[in-house]
Design a protein around this motif. Structure first.
Motif, mmCIF file in Angstrom:
data_model
loop_
_atom_site.group_PDB
_atom_site.id
_atom_site.type_symbol
_atom_site.label_atom_id
_atom_site.label_comp_id
_atom_site.label_asym_id
_atom_site.label_seq_id
_atom_site.Cartn_x
_atom_site.Cartn_y
_atom_site.Cartn_z
ATOM 1 N N GLY A 175 0.829 -1.195 0.000
ATOM 2 C CA GLY A 175 0.000 0.000 0.000
ATOM 3 C C GLY A 175 0.861 1.241 0.000
ATOM 4 N N VAL A 176 0.244 2.385 0.272
ATOM 5 C CA VAL A 176 0.955 3.660 0.310
ATOM 6 C C VAL A 176 0.548 4.425 1.566
ATOM 7 N N ARG A 177 1.376 5.383 1.947
ATOM 8 C CA ARG A 177 1.028 6.318 3.007
ATOM 9 C C ARG A 177 0.107 7.366 2.380
ATOM 10 N N PRO A 178 -1.182 7.406 2.758
ATOM 11 C CA PRO A 178 -2.158 8.218 2.012
ATOM 12 C C PRO A 178 -1.814 9.695 1.896
ATOM 13 N N GLU A 179 -1.196 10.297 2.927
ATOM 14 C CA GLU A 179 -0.933 11.729 2.898
ATOM 15 C C GLU A 179 0.376 12.069 2.187
ATOM 16 N N THR A 180 1.075 11.072 1.624
ATOM 17 C CA THR A 180 2.380 11.277 1.000
ATOM 18 C C THR A 180 2.283 11.084 -0.511
ATOM 19 N N GLU A 181 2.910 11.978 -1.268
ATOM 20 C CA GLU A 181 2.933 11.841 -2.725
ATOM 21 C C GLU A 181 3.569 10.512 -3.124
ATOM 22 N N LEU A 182 3.134 9.969 -4.250
ATOM 23 C CA LEU A 182 3.672 8.692 -4.712
ATOM 24 C C LEU A 182 5.187 8.749 -4.867
ATOM 25 N N PHE A 197 -3.247 2.721 5.497
ATOM 26 C CA PHE A 197 -3.643 2.656 4.090
ATOM 27 C C PHE A 197 -4.992 1.971 3.917
ATOM 28 N N LEU A 198 -5.152 0.795 4.514
ATOM 29 C CA LEU A 198 -6.375 0.017 4.316
ATOM 30 C C LEU A 198 -7.607 0.777 4.780
ATOM 31 N N ASN A 199 -7.487 1.508 5.877
ATOM 32 C CA ASN A 199 -8.635 2.173 6.479
ATOM 33 C C ASN A 199 -8.826 3.605 6.002
#
Length: 253
Positions: A175-182, A197-199
């Motif tokens: 997954g990714v850290r949602p608040e961080t740019e790809l 990420f999941l939640n």
């Protein structure tokens, strides 16, 4: 009221997530040493791909090829040969490959973790006798691993990627850290993250296609699609097909 109506119209006008024209993608969930299931799934993907007509088709393996299941050696050898013959076959480095690579280097923490997360089955698939494994200390295990895992397999694993972006989709292992740019994601998150990420629950810049976390079937959420159906537990291995704005599933069980 008018503001709400405007927002609703703007949302409805948002185009669906898509793969670029002329391309097709199959994203394969965590294999975990289940070579028989992998063989059958690849056969079914080839048939599905042929039935859909000409396209630039990419296979993306979402990581965790090894551990827990009985045939990690066969899985790696099958996919290494496939990649040498078939263009556009790509691999993401899962947390289990990360631990395997570090254990092969002799890193003590990785060796201990390797034994806890299914590495026993992996090294036995390379020909180590179970009784020998049970009597070994970590130094002996490290030596046995390097004596049995071919350099070609180690080089193959070392070439795996962390993140793949195609069209409106980003492919990662965990997954990714949602608040961080790809572009600024940490590899530890790409390989290990779960709950943040999941939640998350809200759309991101890309739809994130991932493995790592088991679900009974394809797990489709506003911001992500989970493709790990727990092959080593359930006997069910899944691939997500993508073309244009279309999505479908290829599965063996």
């Amino acid at each position: 009221m008018l503001n709400k109506l405007f927002k609703a119209r703007r949302a409805s006008a948002t185009p669906p997530s898509a793969i670029p024209d002329g391309e097709r993608v199959y994203a394969i969930g965590d294999v975990h040493g289940c070579d028989e299931l992998l063989d059958r799934l690849l056969t079914n993907i080839a048939a599905d791909d042929a039935a859909r007509g000409a396209a630039k088709t990419t296979l993306i393996f979402l990581g965790d090829l090894v551990d827990r299941g009985p045939d990690s050696y066969k899985v790696i050898e099958r996919l290494r040969l496939l990649a040498s013959k078939r263009a556009n076959t790509r691999f993401l480095l899962g947390n289990h490959e990360e631990v395997f690579i570090e254990a092969l280097k002799g890193e003590p923490k990785a060796l201990r973790m390797f034994c806890r997360i299914g590495g026993r089955e992996t090294i036995m698939s390379y020909g180590l006798d179970p009784a020998d494994y049970d009597r070994m200390d970590y130094e002996e295990l490290h030596a046995a691993m390097n004596a049995r895992v071919p350099a070609a397999h180690q080089e193959f694993l070392a070439g795996f990627e962390d993140l793949i972006v195609i069209g409106d989709y980003a492919f990662v292992h965990a997954g990714v850290r949602p608040e961080t740019e790809l572009s600024a994601q940490r590899t530890s998150d790409l390989r290990w993250i779960r709950n943040p990420f999941l939640n998350h629950g809200r759309p991101l810049d890309k739809i994130v296609v991932h493995g790592h976390t088991i679900s009974e079937q394809l797990d489709v959420q506003p911001h992500r699609i989970g493709v790990d159906t727990g092959a080593y537990q359930t006997g069910q291995l899944t691939a997500l097909g993508l073309e244009g704005a279309e999505r479908w599933t290829v599965q063996v069980a």
